[in-house]
Every structure is written in structure tokens, then in C-alpha cells.
Scaffold this active site. Structure first.
Site, PDB file in Angstrom:
ATOM      1  N   HIS A 181     -36.104 -40.109 117.348  1.00  0.00           N
ATOM      2  CA  HIS A 181     -37.256 -40.995 117.201  1.00  0.00           C
ATOM      3  C   HIS A 181     -38.492 -40.447 117.901  1.00  0.00           C
ATOM      4  O   HIS A 181     -39.569 -41.021 117.804  1.00  0.00           O
ATOM      5  CB  HIS A 181     -36.899 -42.374 117.769  1.00  0.00           C
ATOM      6  CG  HIS A 181     -37.869 -43.461 117.449  1.00  0.00           C
ATOM      7  ND1 HIS A 181     -38.795 -43.932 118.363  1.00  0.00           N
ATOM      8  CD2 HIS A 181     -38.077 -44.173 116.312  1.00  0.00           C
ATOM      9  CE1 HIS A 181     -39.510 -44.887 117.809  1.00  0.00           C
ATOM     10  NE2 HIS A 181     -39.110 -45.056 116.567  1.00  0.00           N
ATOM     11  N   LYS A 183     -41.778 -38.165 119.052  1.00  0.00           N
ATOM     12  CA  LYS A 183     -42.942 -37.716 118.282  1.00  0.00           C
ATOM     13  C   LYS A 183     -43.798 -36.844 119.201  1.00  0.00           C
ATOM     14  O   LYS A 183     -44.567 -37.359 120.014  1.00  0.00           O
ATOM     15  CB  LYS A 183     -43.789 -38.901 117.795  1.00  0.00           C
ATOM     16  CG  LYS A 183     -42.978 -40.022 117.098  1.00  0.00           C
ATOM     17  CD  LYS A 183     -43.195 -41.320 117.781  1.00  0.00           C
ATOM     18  CE  LYS A 183     -42.390 -42.478 117.288  1.00  0.00           C
ATOM     19  NZ  LYS A 183     -41.447 -42.359 116.240  1.00  0.00           N
ATOM     20  N   ASP A 188     -48.659 -23.017 120.662  1.00  0.00           N
ATOM     21  CA  ASP A 188     -48.890 -21.771 121.416  1.00  0.00           C
ATOM     22  C   ASP A 188     -48.388 -21.834 122.851  1.00  0.00           C
ATOM     23  O   ASP A 188     -48.883 -21.103 123.718  1.00  0.00           O
ATOM     24  CB  ASP A 188     -50.376 -21.407 121.403  1.00  0.00           C
ATOM     25  CG  ASP A 188     -50.869 -21.002 120.025  1.00  0.00           C
ATOM     26  OD1 ASP A 188     -50.024 -20.726 119.149  1.00  0.00           O
ATOM     27  OD2 ASP A 188     -52.098 -20.975 119.822  1.00  0.00           O
ATOM     28  N   HIS A 396     -48.443 -50.237 116.978  1.00  0.00           N
ATOM     29  CA  HIS A 396     -47.235 -49.436 117.196  1.00  0.00           C
ATOM     30  C   HIS A 396     -47.213 -48.783 118.583  1.00  0.00           C
ATOM     31  O   HIS A 396     -46.347 -47.947 118.866  1.00  0.00           O
ATOM     32  CB  HIS A 396     -47.188 -48.355 116.099  1.00  0.00           C
ATOM     33  CG  HIS A 396     -45.875 -47.681 115.910  1.00  0.00           C
ATOM     34  ND1 HIS A 396     -45.736 -46.311 115.966  1.00  0.00           N
ATOM     35  CD2 HIS A 396     -44.634 -48.158 115.647  1.00  0.00           C
ATOM     36  CE1 HIS A 396     -44.483 -45.977 115.747  1.00  0.00           C
ATOM     37  NE2 HIS A 396     -43.790 -47.076 115.546  1.00  0.00           N
ATOM     38  N   LYS A 398     -46.771 -47.718 122.532  1.00  0.00           N
ATOM     39  CA  LYS A 398     -45.592 -47.722 123.403  1.00  0.00           C
ATOM     40  C   LYS A 398     -46.006 -47.152 124.753  1.00  0.00           C
ATOM     41  O   LYS A 398     -45.617 -46.033 125.116  1.00  0.00           O
ATOM     42  CB  LYS A 398     -44.471 -46.904 122.779  1.00  0.00           C
ATOM     43  CG  LYS A 398     -44.127 -47.357 121.343  1.00  0.00           C
ATOM     44  CD  LYS A 398     -43.251 -46.360 120.658  1.00  0.00           C
ATOM     45  CE  LYS A 398     -43.226 -46.569 119.148  1.00  0.00           C
ATOM     46  NZ  LYS A 398     -43.002 -47.931 118.715  1.00  0.00           N
ATOM     47  N   ASP A 403     -51.415 -49.764 138.585  1.00  0.00           N
ATOM     48  CA  ASP A 403     -52.434 -49.290 139.514  1.00  0.00           C
ATOM     49  C   ASP A 403     -52.116 -47.902 140.052  1.00  0.00           C
ATOM     50  O   ASP A 403     -52.941 -47.292 140.729  1.00  0.00           O
ATOM     51  CB  ASP A 403     -52.576 -50.273 140.683  1.00  0.00           C
ATOM     52  CG  ASP A 403     -51.243 -50.592 141.327  1.00  0.00           C
ATOM     53  OD1 ASP A 403     -51.041 -50.222 142.499  1.00  0.00           O
ATOM     54  OD2 ASP A 403     -50.399 -51.241 140.672  1.00  0.00           O
TER      55      ASP A 403
END
Length: 473
Positions: A181, A183, A188, A396, A398, A403
Site C-alpha cells: 500500500h 506510495k 537518482d 485521502h 494520512k 508541537d
């Protein structure tokens, strides 16, 4: 002799007395000369190391690390935005000279993939076009993708392979019972993206996303690269999860010993976490531990923006109660007096059992207890045409900001994502004055404040405002 003639006090300046034995004297002189040569070289090396160390304070491994908060704001929404995900991805593609590695859940970058005729798919189609040109420019492209389901489109992946890219599908359903899941992008060995955006045209124009792009930061990129290499190793037929993982997958950057470096010129302590535990080689902080650690480190506030919040499992059977994150948040509020605000996603695919848990969390707040908790839902508006786009028009995000630190992840906040599903997160600690105006932590806090106070945010107690739009009808 040059400089050594000046340094060596025993260097002869006139002919030695005839009665003095020459052999021992010559041997002694050569020994001292060699010793002084060694000391001078050490002296020069030390100064060189100091100079290199001074230069290295400009960034990771001598780099000048730059981090940019990037967002996708769905078309039709009136929100001031950070640089866009699309812009960041294009910059990474045009920057690429040697390699592009992408870890992804699925690929639907074109209208053909989603059987739509949306003009807003043009950004995704541009990204795919740029990717397909890279192998022809001599750029190595590798894609690690979750093993596709029977209904998942494969056209993009086939086109990538035809262009010369290497594609490996990771069979996590067999290996862990979850999916890949995560992403993220690596370019380079120096630049990266990590965030909520899938390789999906909707993630650029029809879904609200948030991530971080980091440039010129080889130590961070190479460390994230170790997570990619783990996926890559598991993408061969009949792969098994090593126990333990070989040493080359291990890391020294984690919650206990983060990488300390300036980001945008401000001191920060940074590391990547990963899930599930079986995919964490030696030294890698598990994602759940990282998330809970950020909550435990907060002294004043915890602000969370996540599409799905559920103290349970969503996909494993039988479903189980799973309270670690919920317990951590409640403990912060009750035991330490931390203020908590949680902004959850709301769309037709939201699970119905999420809302009682959100109400329960909000119920902690009262004048008598003094507990400071607020829970709101973020609703992405949709026109009649937009509402027909499948799996779109949702927040979407996440992430979490406190602080002390910023946490940008790829997982929803329920049990399966941390126990069985492959995900990753970037943790950036910038406490005190170092976390002030202009820092990544402050930018993330500003985005949360913008969304929390926007007209798209409604209180969980205002059922009339959201009941018809959130969860199954």
C-alpha cells in the site's frame, strides 16, 4: 627535502664529523623523516576532514537538503494550496538522470484505465508519458507494485515494461496477508517523494492528497532505497521473507538514532518507518511504533488528518478490536493534558463503524474534565459529473503534526495497515524554535489549520451535515 628540511631538527646542515659512524645516523634521520612525514599527512587529513565536516553541516552527506510540502487539491475546491503533487512528480521526472524507483499500490494514470472521459485525467496521462520516455534517455526505471487483483487494470504496467522499465509485483497477500500500500518515489539516489498519492490520475486532480518531496538529500534517499530494495527482493516468484534480513537492508536511522541534518536550513531529526513488522530489517522502526512515538512525544497538541480511523481491523477475518492508536491518543489527552484534534475523511466508502468510534473519542471533551478533544469530518464537494468518477472526491491525507514533529505516512489508521500491509512514513522532528515559521512541521500545521477551519469541515456531532454523505447509504 623542501618543507621537511625545515621541520626536521636533525637534518644535517654541514658535513658530519669524520669520526661519527654514518650508518646509524642515517638510519635515525630517515626514521625521524618518515615519522614527520606521517605526522604532516595526518595533520593535513585532519584539516581536510574538518573542512568536509563543516561542508556537511549544510545538509545530509554534504548535500543541501530541501523539503517541500506538496498537495493535490480536488478540482472545484476553494483552498489555498501548497505546490502540487503533479508539479513535484514532473520535477522529479525531468530531474532524473540515472534512475527512478517507484513503490506503488496500483496504476491507473489514464482515462482508459478508469473507463472515463475526464479532461482532468490529462495530468496523470502526462506523468505516464514522461515515465515511458525515461528508458529511452538511459534512465533506469523500476516499479514495485502490489500483486494486482483480477479487476485491476494492467495497461500502464505493460506499457512501462514495453518501454524498457522493470516491473515486479509483490505478492503480499501470500507473504503477509496484506497488500503493498506504500506510495513513494526515489530519483537518482538523491531525491524522493512520499505521501498519500497513488499512481492514479485521480490522485492529482480529484482526490485530496498530501506528501513530502525531498531534494538533494542522498542519505535520506538511500535509506528509503533500502525499503524499496526489500520490496524488490520480494518481487521475484516464490519469494519468502528473510528472517533475519541480510545486513545490507539494515539501517542506523530510526526513532532512537534519527538522522540529524538541516532541512531548508533548519535543524531536524529525520527517519523513515515501515510496516508490517516482518518487513522491518534490523534498525528499522516499525510504523506503528513511530506513530505512537510521535504521539507520546507531544507536549501541547496532536493534530491528525487521516481518511480512515478505526480502532479495529478492516480486512482480516474475523474482524478484531485493535486499540493501540486510540489508546495512545486518549492517554495523551487524559494523562498529559495534550489537546487533540482529529480530522477524518468522509465519503460514500467510509465504514459505518468508524463513526461510533469517532463520537466516542469526541465524547472525552467536557467542561468538567477539562479534556481538550475535537473531532471533525472533511467533506469534498462534488458536482453531478464529479460524483460519477469512481473512488474520487475524498480527503485521502494520512498525516499528523504535533508541537514537536511531523509525521507523513501512507497508511490509514486501522489495524490491518500496521500488522499486515506494507506502508512507510517520514518522521521529521523540529521542536521548539527550530520548528517555527517556514519549517516543514509548521507548514504541515498551517495546512491542518486551513482545513480544520474551512467550510469543508463539519463537527462529528453535527450529524445532519454529514449523515447523508458519509458511509454506505
Amino acid at each position: 627535502m623542501g618543507v621537511y628540511a625545515q621541520l626536521d631538527p636533525l637534518e644535517p646542515r654541514e658535513a658530519p664529523p669524520q669520526k661519527r659512524p654514518r650508518g646509524p645516523a642515517l638510519l635515525a634521520g630517515l626514521s625521524i623523516l618518515l615519522l614527520l612525514t606521517f605526522l604532516v599527512l595526518v595533520h593535513l587529513r585532519l584539516h581536510g576532514d574538518i573542512a568536509e565536516g563543516t561542508e556537511g553541516t549544510e545538509g545530509s552527506c554534504g548535500d543541501t537538503c530541501r523539503i517541500v510540502l506538496v498537495e493535490s487539491i480536488p478540482e472545484g475546491m476553494s483552498l489555498g494550496s501548497s505546490p502540487s503533487t503533479f508539479e513535484a512528480w514532473l520535477e522529479l521526472l525531468t530531474t532524473a538522470r540515472h534512475s527512478v524507483d517507484i513503490a506503488s499500490f496500483y496504476w491507473t494514470l489514464t482515462n482508459e484505465d478508469t473507463h472515463t472521459h475526464e479532461p482532468s485525467a490529462a495530468q496523470g496521462e502526462r506523468v505516464l508519458s514522461e515515465l515511458l520516455q525515461l528508458p529511452g534517455r538511459g534512465v533506469s526505471v523500476r516499479v514495485a507494485v502490489s500483486a494486482p487483483s483480477a479487476k485491476a487494470p494492467l495497461d500502464d504496467l505493460k506499457a512501462l515494461e514495453s518501454s524498457g522499465a522493470a516491473v515486479r509485483t509483490v505478492d503480499l497477500p501470500r507473504l503477509t496477508g496484506g497488500v503493498l500500500h506504500t506510495k513513494f518515489w526515489l530519483v537518482d539516489g538523491a531525491h524522493l517523494y512520499v505521501g498519500s498519492a497513488n499512481m492514479d490520475w485521480r490522485s492529482l486532480t480529484q482526490v485530496k492528497e498530501l506528501g513530502a518531496a525531498v531534494y538533494n538529500c542522498s542519505c535520506l534517499a538511500q535509506d528509503l532505497g533500502k525499503i524499496f530494495e526489500a520490496y524488490w527482493a520480494l518481487g521475484v516468484p516464490e519469494a519468502s521473507i528473510p528472517a533475519p534480513w541480510p545486513d545490507n537492508f539494515s539501517t542506523s536511522f530510526n526513532a532512537e538514532t534519527p538522522l540529524e541534518l538541516p532541512l531548508n536550513g533548519t535543524a531536524a531529526a529525520v527517519y523513515f518507518s515501515s510496516s508490517p513488522p516482518a518487513l522491518c530489517p534490523s534498525g528499522r522502526t516499525e510504523d506503528l511504533s513511530a506513530l505512537l512515538g510521535v504521539i507520546e512525544g507531544a507536549e501541547q497538541f496532536v493534530d491528525v488528518a487521516v481518511m480512515s480511523y478505526l480502532p479495529g481491523t478492516e480486512f482480516s477475518r474475523p474482524e478484531r478490536f485493535w486499540p493501540p492508536i486510540d489508546d495512545g491518543l486518549r492517554r495523551a489527552v487524559v494523562e498529559r493534558g495534550v489537546r487533540l484534534r482529529l480530522l477524518a475523511g468522509c465519503w460514500g466508502h467510509s465504514r459505518a463503524d468508524m463513526f461510533p468510534f469517532l463520537r466516542s473519542l469526541a465524547a472525552l471533551a467536557s467542561d468538567r474534565t477539562g479534556f481538550r478533544v475535537a473531532v471533525r469530518l472533511f467533506l469534498v464537494p462534488a458536482s453531478a459529473a464529479q460524483s460519477r468518477i469512481p473512488y474520487a472526491r475524498v480527503n485521502h491525507n494520512k498525516y499528523m503534526v504535533t508541537d514537536k514533529a511531523a509525521y507523513v505516512g501512507t497508511s490509514n489508521w486501522s489495524g490491518d495497515y500496521f500488522e499486515r500491509t506494507a506502508g512507510s512514513a517520514l518522521v521529521v522532528a523540529q521542536p521548539g524554535a527550530g520548528g517555527g515559521a517556514g519549517t516543514f512541521r509548521q507548514q504541515l500545521q498551517d495546512v491542518f489549520e486551513r482545513d480544520w477551519s474551512s467550510g469543508y469541515s463539519v463537527d462529528i456531532g453535527d450529524t445532519q451535515s454529514w449523515a447523508g454523505r458519509c458511509g454506505p447509504r
